[in-house]
Design a protein around this motif. Structure first.
Motif, PDB file in Angstrom:
ATOM      1  N   GLU A  13       1.003  -0.906   0.066  1.00  0.00           N
ATOM      2  CA  GLU A  13       0.052   0.153   0.160  1.00  0.00           C
ATOM      3  C   GLU A  13       0.918   1.098   0.125  1.00  0.00           C
ATOM      4  OE1 GLU A  13      -3.980  -0.884   2.017  1.00  0.00           O
ATOM      5  OE2 GLU A  13      -2.439  -0.798   3.353  1.00  0.00           O
ATOM      6  N   LYS A  14       0.353   2.368  -0.914  1.00  0.00           N
ATOM      7  CA  LYS A  14       0.904   3.481  -1.064  1.00  0.00           C
ATOM      8  C   LYS A  14       0.751   4.587   0.559  1.00  0.00           C
ATOM      9  CE  LYS A  14       0.179   5.150  -4.979  1.00  0.00           C
ATOM     10  NZ  LYS A  14       0.261   5.648  -5.825  1.00  0.00           N
ATOM     11  N   ILE A  15       1.617   4.536   1.587  1.00  0.00           N
ATOM     12  CA  ILE A  15       0.988   5.410   2.648  1.00  0.00           C
ATOM     13  C   ILE A  15       1.479   6.595   3.430  1.00  0.00           C
ATOM     14  CG2 ILE A  15       0.573   5.056   5.006  1.00  0.00           C
ATOM     15  CD1 ILE A  15      -0.347   2.941   4.270  1.00  0.00           C
ATOM     16  N   LEU A  16       1.055   7.374   3.073  1.00  0.00           N
ATOM     17  CA  LEU A  16       1.363   9.123   3.142  1.00  0.00           C
ATOM     18  C   LEU A  16       1.399   8.916   4.995  1.00  0.00           C
ATOM     19  CD1 LEU A  16       0.321  11.620   1.124  1.00  0.00           C
ATOM     20  CD2 LEU A  16       2.543  10.235   1.325  1.00  0.00           C
ATOM     21  N   LEU A  34      -5.392  16.185  -0.253  1.00  0.00           N
ATOM     22  CA  LEU A  34      -5.926  15.171   0.401  1.00  0.00           C
ATOM     23  C   LEU A  34      -6.517  14.549  -1.177  1.00  0.00           C
ATOM     24  CD1 LEU A  34      -4.974  15.460   4.120  1.00  0.00           C
ATOM     25  CD2 LEU A  34      -3.455  14.190   1.934  1.00  0.00           C
ATOM     26  N   SER A  35      -7.639  14.647  -1.330  1.00  0.00           N
ATOM     27  CA  SER A  35      -8.698  14.243  -2.112  1.00  0.00           C
ATOM     28  C   SER A  35      -8.093  13.783  -3.241  1.00  0.00           C
ATOM     29  CB  SER A  35      -9.602  15.579  -2.688  1.00  0.00           C
ATOM     30  OG  SER A  35     -10.201  16.142  -1.127  1.00  0.00           O
ATOM     31  N   ILE A  36      -7.335  14.763  -3.344  1.00  0.00           N
ATOM     32  CA  ILE A  36      -6.553  14.314  -5.406  1.00  0.00           C
ATOM     33  C   ILE A  36      -5.473  13.009  -5.007  1.00  0.00           C
ATOM     34  CG2 ILE A  36      -4.660  14.517  -6.617  1.00  0.00           C
ATOM     35  CD1 ILE A  36      -5.662  18.122  -6.437  1.00  0.00           C
ATOM     36  N   LEU A  37      -4.682  12.972  -3.603  1.00  0.00           N
ATOM     37  CA  LEU A  37      -3.909  11.778  -3.526  1.00  0.00           C
ATOM     38  C   LEU A  37      -5.176  10.694  -3.306  1.00  0.00           C
ATOM     39  CD1 LEU A  37      -1.434  13.864  -1.711  1.00  0.00           C
ATOM     40  CD2 LEU A  37      -1.440  12.442  -3.842  1.00  0.00           C
ATOM     41  N   LYS A  38      -6.203  11.060  -3.125  1.00  0.00           N
ATOM     42  CA  LYS A  38      -6.593   9.497  -2.499  1.00  0.00           C
ATOM     43  C   LYS A  38      -7.364   9.581  -3.606  1.00  0.00           C
ATOM     44  CE  LYS A  38     -10.910   8.811  -0.539  1.00  0.00           C
ATOM     45  NZ  LYS A  38     -12.999   9.065   0.029  1.00  0.00           N
ATOM     46  N   LYS A  39      -6.820  10.013  -4.551  1.00  0.00           N
ATOM     47  CA  LYS A  39      -7.956   9.366  -5.900  1.00  0.00           C
ATOM     48  C   LYS A  39      -6.691   8.642  -6.976  1.00  0.00           C
ATOM     49  CE  LYS A  39     -12.021  12.762  -7.099  1.00  0.00           C
ATOM     50  NZ  LYS A  39     -11.899  13.919  -7.542  1.00  0.00           N
ATOM     51  N   TYR A  85      -3.854   6.945  -2.686  1.00  0.00           N
ATOM     52  CA  TYR A  85      -2.610   6.726  -1.542  1.00  0.00           C
ATOM     53  C   TYR A  85      -3.556   6.579  -0.035  1.00  0.00           C
ATOM     54  CZ  TYR A  85       1.075   8.608  -3.560  1.00  0.00           C
ATOM     55  OH  TYR A  85       2.481   8.843  -4.083  1.00  0.00           O
ATOM     56  N   LYS A  86      -3.540   6.076   0.973  1.00  0.00           N
ATOM     57  CA  LYS A  86      -3.828   6.259   2.395  1.00  0.00           C
ATOM     58  C   LYS A  86      -3.583   7.130   3.491  1.00  0.00           C
ATOM     59  CE  LYS A  86      -6.022   1.638   0.954  1.00  0.00           C
ATOM     60  NZ  LYS A  86      -6.176   0.347   0.739  1.00  0.00           N
ATOM     61  N   PHE A  87      -3.691   7.644   4.327  1.00  0.00           N
ATOM     62  CA  PHE A  87      -2.989   8.108   5.269  1.00  0.00           C
ATOM     63  C   PHE A  87      -3.001   7.405   6.710  1.00  0.00           C
ATOM     64  CE2 PHE A  87      -6.364  10.985   1.730  1.00  0.00           C
ATOM     65  CZ  PHE A  87      -4.409  10.481   1.369  1.00  0.00           C
ATOM     66  N   ASP A 102       4.324  -0.306   0.791  1.00  0.00           N
ATOM     67  CA  ASP A 102       5.226   0.183  -0.723  1.00  0.00           C
ATOM     68  C   ASP A 102       6.199   1.637  -0.085  1.00  0.00           C
ATOM     69  OD1 ASP A 102       5.881   1.113  -2.698  1.00  0.00           O
ATOM     70  OD2 ASP A 102       4.343   1.072  -3.662  1.00  0.00           O
ATOM     71  N   LYS A 103       7.532   0.609  -0.022  1.00  0.00           N
ATOM     72  CA  LYS A 103       8.449   1.579   0.610  1.00  0.00           C
ATOM     73  C   LYS A 103       9.357   2.745  -0.393  1.00  0.00           C
ATOM     74  CE  LYS A 103       9.966  -0.521   4.976  1.00  0.00           C
ATOM     75  NZ  LYS A 103      11.645  -0.490   5.671  1.00  0.00           N
ATOM     76  N   ASN A 104       9.168   2.463  -1.736  1.00  0.00           N
ATOM     77  CA  ASN A 104       9.085   3.511  -2.882  1.00  0.00           C
ATOM     78  C   ASN A 104       8.626   4.784  -2.991  1.00  0.00           C
ATOM     79  OD1 ASN A 104      11.816   2.320  -3.203  1.00  0.00           O
ATOM     80  ND2 ASN A 104      10.350   0.161  -4.320  1.00  0.00           N
ATOM     81  N   ASN A 105       6.993   4.594  -2.529  1.00  0.00           N
ATOM     82  CA  ASN A 105       5.523   4.894  -2.967  1.00  0.00           C
ATOM     83  C   ASN A 105       5.038   5.405  -1.514  1.00  0.00           C
ATOM     84  OD1 ASN A 105       6.309   5.507  -5.609  1.00  0.00           O
ATOM     85  ND2 ASN A 105       5.566   3.257  -5.717  1.00  0.00           N
ATOM     86  N   SER A 106       5.818   5.145  -0.322  1.00  0.00           N
ATOM     87  CA  SER A 106       5.260   5.985   0.617  1.00  0.00           C
ATOM     88  C   SER A 106       5.999   7.090   1.472  1.00  0.00           C
ATOM     89  CB  SER A 106       4.951   4.413   1.697  1.00  0.00           C
ATOM     90  OG  SER A 106       3.972   4.101   1.102  1.00  0.00           O
ATOM     91  N   TYR A 107       5.239   7.910   1.556  1.00  0.00           N
ATOM     92  CA  TYR A 107       6.697   8.903   2.602  1.00  0.00           C
ATOM     93  C   TYR A 107       5.516   9.285   3.858  1.00  0.00           C
ATOM     94  CZ  TYR A 107       7.218   9.171  -2.285  1.00  0.00           C
ATOM     95  OH  TYR A 107       7.229   8.961  -3.743  1.00  0.00           O
ATOM     96  N   VAL A 108       6.853  10.124   4.871  1.00  0.00           N
ATOM     97  CA  VAL A 108       6.778  11.102   6.040  1.00  0.00           C
ATOM     98  C   VAL A 108       6.215  12.507   5.898  1.00  0.00           C
ATOM     99  CG1 VAL A 108       7.608  11.833   7.990  1.00  0.00           C
ATOM    100  CG2 VAL A 108       7.980   8.934   7.746  1.00  0.00           C
ATOM    101  N   ILE A 109       5.444  13.024   5.821  1.00  0.00           N
ATOM    102  CA  ILE A 109       5.143  14.473   5.054  1.00  0.00           C
ATOM    103  C   ILE A 109       4.879  15.644   7.209  1.00  0.00           C
ATOM    104  CG2 ILE A 109       3.785  16.626   4.104  1.00  0.00           C
ATOM    105  CD1 ILE A 109       3.011  14.030   2.512  1.00  0.00           C
ATOM    106  N   GLY A 110       6.151  16.140   6.704  1.00  0.00           N
ATOM    107  CA  GLY A 110       5.878  16.897   8.338  1.00  0.00           C
ATOM    108  C   GLY A 110       7.160  18.043   8.214  1.00  0.00           C
ATOM    109  N   ASP A 111       6.779  18.805   9.255  1.00  0.00           N
ATOM    110  CA  ASP A 111       7.382  20.561   9.032  1.00  0.00           C
ATOM    111  C   ASP A 111       8.636  20.321   9.760  1.00  0.00           C
ATOM    112  OD1 ASP A 111       5.544  20.129  11.407  1.00  0.00           O
ATOM    113  OD2 ASP A 111       5.872  22.128  11.897  1.00  0.00           O
ATOM    114  N   ARG A 112       8.904  19.708  10.618  1.00  0.00           N
ATOM    115  CA  ARG A 112       9.834  19.522  11.603  1.00  0.00           C
ATOM    116  C   ARG A 112      10.798  18.229  11.050  1.00  0.00           C
ATOM    117  NH1 ARG A 112       8.763  21.649  16.817  1.00  0.00           N
ATOM    118  NH2 ARG A 112       6.646  22.296  17.158  1.00  0.00           N
TER     119      ARG A 112
END
Length: 355
Positions: free
Chosen positions: A3-6, A40-45, A48-50, A121-131
């Protein structure tokens, strides 16, 4: 299934973080970050899962009561849910740095269930944060981090993730052939093509170069007997791979058209990523073969590709040299494909509501 996870931080990333208190404990402090809901609406389409993961220093203490946090937090979740955005998991560390706990980011204790073999899916999963701790978390998870902030907006993240993931890999095996195609629509590099038919390799290379995509094509089969099955099946698999990589077609240009010369020959291609297969092909060859490729298989290649990709292709060429006619056709197709797959927005390019 991978799975592609953010894995998304909350305060400072999904919602604004108050500069003085750092705690979002009343509705006046709740401000959504610009374009976060749209993105997030576009990425869901785009499948991506959150997962939300956040450090909430002192949550449950007198200074930061749980009921105050829950009122605002649950309202925030309701707003996201009203737009179809649901978090598969919400992970909260309530401790302060001084508590020296085992769950606080950038440690991965809270994420152990998501790091199980065969899930992420480590190639297409990401951590998103400001710190910086979010980037350290990404490193500890062995995935890519995207630091949200002054230089990277949610619109930037949307473009980066949708563009980066237009890839596919298709394998097809019959009693006659084995064909494997990998491609990337947005990250051009030198392609690898080995179909056992040298002139076909040369033509497929023209598609890769002139559409500015990466292609890896390998095939085995009964090519020594006849080139029909190999050419046909490569057209089928390449069409499927292109269709899969393009995905839901949101924002693509859809149409491509190009005319180009090659010495005395001129070729034109007009294509439409329409969801409807059709081929019009007008070109005359003097000889039955160019090198080791049957000239009649050139039209058949584009027919096979069109019907597996569900696109409309109009191809025509005139000239005196068969090699030039063939090569100009493949170049024109590549150039037209390049135009058609460019992402120019986030809307579906049709009045019907579907392609």
């Amino acid at each position: 299934m991978f799975e592609k996870i953010l894995f998304i931080d909350r305060d400072g990333t999904l919602i604004s973080e108050p500069k003085k208190s750092f705690q979002v404990d009343n509705f006046k402090k709740l401000i959504f970050e610009p374009n976060v809901i749209t993105t997030l609406s576009i990425l869901k389409k785009n499948h991506y899962k959150f997962v939300m993961i956040t450090n909430q220093d002192g949550l449950g203490s007198k200074q930061f009561p749980l009921h105050k946090f829950n009122l605002v937090h649950n309202f925030m979740l309701d707003v996201f849910l009203s737009q179809g955005i649901k978090f598969k998991d919400i992970l909260i560390c309530p401790h302060t740095l001084q508590n020296n706990c085992i769950c606080r980011k950038p440690q991965i204790t809270m994420l152990k269930s998501w790091l199980k073999e065969g899930l992420l899916d480590k190639n297409n999963s990401y951590v998103i944060g400001d710190r910086q701790t979010d980037m350290e978390l990404a490193k500890n998870m062995n995935i890519t981090g995207i630091q949200y902030g002054k230089n990277i907006s949610w619109n930037d993240i949307q473009k980066k993730l949708i563009k980066k993931n237009r890839t596919s890999s298709i394998f097809r095996q019959t009693k006659e052939t084995k064909v494997h195609v990998e491609l990337n629509l947005d990250n051009y590099k030198n392609s690898f093509i080995d179909t056992k038919i040298k002139f076909l390799d040369h033509m497929l290379e023209q598609i890769a170069i002139h559409s500015n995509i990466y292609l890896k094509i390998y095939s085995e089969g009964d090519w020594k007997t006849d080139d029909h099955h190999t050419v046909e099946d490569i057209g089928i698999v390449l069409g499927k791979a292109l269709k899969q990589a393009i995905g839901n077609k949101l924002g693509i240009n859809r149409f491509g058209f190009f005319t180009l010369p090659m010495d005395e020959s001129i070729a034109s291609c007009i294509l439409d990523i329409s969801g409807r297969p059709h081929v019009s092909f007008y070109a005359t060859f003097k000889y039955q073969k160019i090198g080791d490729l049957s000239t009649e298989m050139i039209e058949h290649f584009f027919q096979s590709l069109s019907y597996s990709m569900n696109i409309t292709i109009h191809l025509n060429a005139i000239g005196k040299n068969d090699h030039h006619i063939a090569e100009s056709l493949f170049k024109a197709f590549g150039r037209s494909l390049k135009q058609a797959i460019i992402i120019k927005g986030n809307k579906l390019p049709t009045s019907k509501g579907m392609l």
